[in-house]
Design an enzyme around this catalytic site. Structure first.
Site, mmCIF file in Angstrom:
data_model
loop_
_atom_site.group_PDB
_atom_site.id
_atom_site.type_symbol
_atom_site.label_atom_id
_atom_site.label_comp_id
_atom_site.label_asym_id
_atom_site.label_seq_id
_atom_site.Cartn_x
_atom_site.Cartn_y
_atom_site.Cartn_z
ATOM 1 N N LYS A 1 43.762 25.770 54.341
ATOM 2 C CA LYS A 1 43.845 27.132 53.849
ATOM 3 C C LYS A 1 42.633 27.460 54.064
ATOM 4 C CE LYS A 1 45.564 29.884 49.802
ATOM 5 N NZ LYS A 1 46.291 29.895 48.649
ATOM 6 N N GLU B 1 58.485 29.973 36.619
ATOM 7 C CA GLU B 1 58.547 30.855 35.402
ATOM 8 C C GLU B 1 59.526 30.510 34.521
ATOM 9 O OE1 GLU B 1 56.435 32.784 38.790
ATOM 10 O OE2 GLU B 1 58.479 31.847 38.518
ATOM 11 N N ARG C 1 62.112 36.671 36.552
ATOM 12 C CA ARG C 1 62.864 35.404 36.783
ATOM 13 C C ARG C 1 63.044 34.495 35.752
ATOM 14 N NH1 ARG C 1 59.173 33.119 41.679
ATOM 15 N NH2 ARG C 1 61.285 32.864 42.443
#
Length: 652
Positions: free
Chosen positions: A281, A366, A394
């Site tokens: 990254k 979540e 969610r």
């Protein structure tokens, strides 16, 4: 430049290996220069340059479907599919920061709620199978922590059951989501990266062995050739293969030739294949690599040479919450924090540093966060679950059936509530106050300023027998909005004079309009009141503070006004305005009500100010409409027959 000659994926076919490396370098330069001017997801895209090039050389989009999870790693995909004007990236009229079907036939998944790509891929692969499209392929790129989400594993379970259905799953393993990825799966992927130690052994030994006469070079080549077997011995790949998934890798995610070879093999295999790619990254941009927190996962406008912000950011809602959490943690040992792979974005970084044993990062999960919080509460703690408002959608069933049904004292803190703007439809936090209205016992606080964030967070964590929610906006927090009085639990922000009109006076109303301001819209509501005052319309402005349940004093206060206006940064459907209208009906208060909020549609990306102007959620727009409605009321009360008719709620 090679990049300017790329108008579509097939233009990549003509490039030599050397030109492909040059193209990768040009793309990284372009990304740094372009995203530094607009802001956006820089680190993730710097990490997938070679991988995206290889994908588009091996798969023929749009016939083949190349899917991204999460979608913020799609900038290189946009460049290779003919979209190279990043001038207004994430701005009104410019490119979306995520895949967008309106932009290109090459884009498939728009929402960028993580961990969905494997379900999409499995469905598309099934459709190809049923429709006999044997020359169509599906490549699903899953990374930036998306494999920590339970939906991904539900999909894998089904994918593995169809051993002869072609599907290529590319695991973009950069060890991170926003921050370093946490959890058992992350640890397993780390064991699959055990080539690091072996490669270091090879690197140290290579020079010595190659200088050894006769046997040195053959011995090195033998060891290098044995790498696959040794790697299997050190790092078994059983997790995937036990599911029935063919595993290829780990592959150097920055070696285009190696990537193409692995992807071609996977494409030819008549069944599901995992291609495990190791990427970095922020690759190629030193400021990103030096940012240990999140490798420039998402940046605002920055200086491209240094990576430093162009303008210093003022105090924002998130940091106010984060600082108050640390104070609460120092005062109460039972306060713990939960985040879903977003420790820094939701403001829990300082709490984690101060109380490392009292913060839990559950990954992009979540649903698990909510259920785990119920368990923590049952065990005697008070968990604070901090997520973006859009992501609590969610976990609705868990909030309802695990937290609320069991009367667990859990506080959900919803960042980026309301219109967030530039991140587009999937990231606007415009549903929470609607979907949570139906949860019995749950209480919702909508702070109007930093002082109220602190105060209402403290009120929320005192509740031990029900879930509480504190929701606030994205970005800078404005100055404090002082109350001039109190009615019930509501703050009065502006006290109006008596209403006008003789017929109205018979009912002794306190003012023409009761304006109910929700959360951060308080300054705008005070501006509306000023505009109405110039039209001779008296207005009382109240902030309910806690918008669910509706304050018991509100219907009575409404009865002393000629009409009620509610203004909220949430969907009008089932929102605060609807709840207040119902409370008024239940109390027998027959006063017209007009609710202003977000229309029930998906909003295109633009700045928050531009989006609010587009939907008419501005002070001049609302004041103009309210003036017209009061004028109609004046006409009605001047007509005795009309005055005798029951008042109706004025609604769009």
């Amino acid at each position: 430049m090679l990049l300017t000659r790329i108008r579509g994926p097939r233009d990549l076919d003509r490039l030599t290996p050397g030109q492909l490396d040059q193209l990768a370098a040009e793309i990284r330069t372009f990304l740094v220069e372009a995203v530094s001017k607009t802001g956006g997801h820089l680190g993730p895209n710097l990490g997938v340059v070679e991988l995206t090039i290889a994908l588009h050389r091996v798969f023929h989009s749009p016939k083949d479907k190349v899917l991204f999870d999460t979608g913020h790693q799609c900038y290189v995909h946009k460049l290779l599919t003919g979209r190279q004007d990043f001038t207004d990236l994430k701005g009104k009229g410019g490119l979306s920061g995520y895949p967008s079907r309106a932009e290109s036939e090459h884009d498939v998944i728009e929402n960028s709620h993580a961990s969905t790509v494997l379900g999409w891929a499995e469905g598309i692969a099934k459709a190809n199978e049923l429709l006999g499209r044997r020359d169509h392929h599906v490549a699903a790129v899953i990374g930036d922590g998306a494999l920590t989400g339970g939906m991904a594993w539900e999909a894998l379970n089904n994918i593995a059951a169809a051993k002869d259905r072609p599907l290529v799953i590319v695991v973009n393993d950069n060890e991170r989501s926003y921050a370093p990825t946490i959890g058992g799966l992350a640890n397993h992927l780390a064991t699959l990266r055990t080539t690091d130690g072996y490669e270091r052994f090879l690197a140290r030994g290579k020079d010595i062995l190659e200088r050894t006469p006769v046997v040195g070079k053959p011995l090195y080549e033998t060891l290098h050739g044995a790498k696959k077997g040794l790697k299997d011995f050190i790092a078994p790949q059983g997790m995937f293969e036990d599911l029935g998934l063919k595993y290829v890798g780990p592959i150097d995610g920055h070696d285009i030739e190696a990537l193409e070879s692995a992807l071609q093999r996977a494409k030819r295999f008549n069944g599901p294949v995992i291609v495990h790619c190791l990427t970095e990254k922020g690759r190629g941009y030193q400021p990103a690599l030096a940012d240990e927190a999140d490798r420039f996962h998402a940046v605002g406008k920055i200086h491209p040479d240094t990576g430093l912000p162009i303008a210093a950011a003022g105090a924002d809602w998130t940091s106010v919450f984060g600082e108050e959490m640390v104070k609460l943690g120092e005062e109460r040992e039972d306060i713990v924090a939960i985040t879903a792979a977003m420790l820094q974005p939701v403001g829990l970084e300082k709490f984690a540093k101060r109380f490392p044993d009292r913060v839990y990062d559950v990954g992009i999960a979540e649903q698990h966060a909510a259920v785990s919080a119920a368990g923590l509460a049952t065990g005697g703690l008070h968990p604070v679950v901090a997520v973006y408002a859009t992501f609590l959608n969610r976990a609705f069933d868990q909030v309802l059936m695990d937290v609320a049904l069991h009367r667990c004292g859990v506080t959900f803190v919803l960042d980026r509530a309301g219109i967030t703007g530039t991140d587009g439809a999937s990231h606007n936090g415009m549903w929470d106050m609607s979907i949570l209205q139906v949860v019995p016992g749950l209480r919702i606080a909508a702070p109007r300023d930093a002082d109220q964030v602190r105060a209402q967070l403290r009120e929320a964590v005192l509740v031990k027998d029900a879930p509480t929610v504190v929701r606030y906006s994205k970005g800078a927090v404005g100055p404090a909005v002082r109350a001039v009085g109190r009615v019930g639990g509501m703050d009065v922000l502006r006290q109006a004079g008596p209403a006008r009109g003789s017929a109205a006076a018979d009912r002794t109303p306190a003012a023409d309009v009761l304006l109910v301001s929700v959360g951060a819209l308080a300054p705008m509501c005070l501006e509306i009141a000023d505009l109405l005052d110039k039209q001779g319309i008296s207005t009382t402005v109240v902030d309910p503070r806690w918008v669910k349940p509706v304050d018991e004093a509100l219907p009575g206060l409404a009865a002393r006004h000629r009409m009620v206006v509610t203004v909220e940064d949430n969907s009008r459907v089932g929102g605060v305005g609807s709840a207040i209208a119902q409370a008024m009906r239940d109390a027998g208060v027959d006063v017209p009500l007009r609710d202003f909020g977000i229309p029930p549609r998906f909003l295109d990306h633009a700045s928050r100010k531009e989006v609010m102007a587009e939907i008419g959620l501005t002070a001049p727009d609302i004041a103009r409409q309210v003036t017209g409605m009061v004028s109609r009321l004046d006409g009605r009360y001047d007509n005795p027959a009309a005055a005798a008719a029951p008042a109706e709620a004025a609604r769009d």
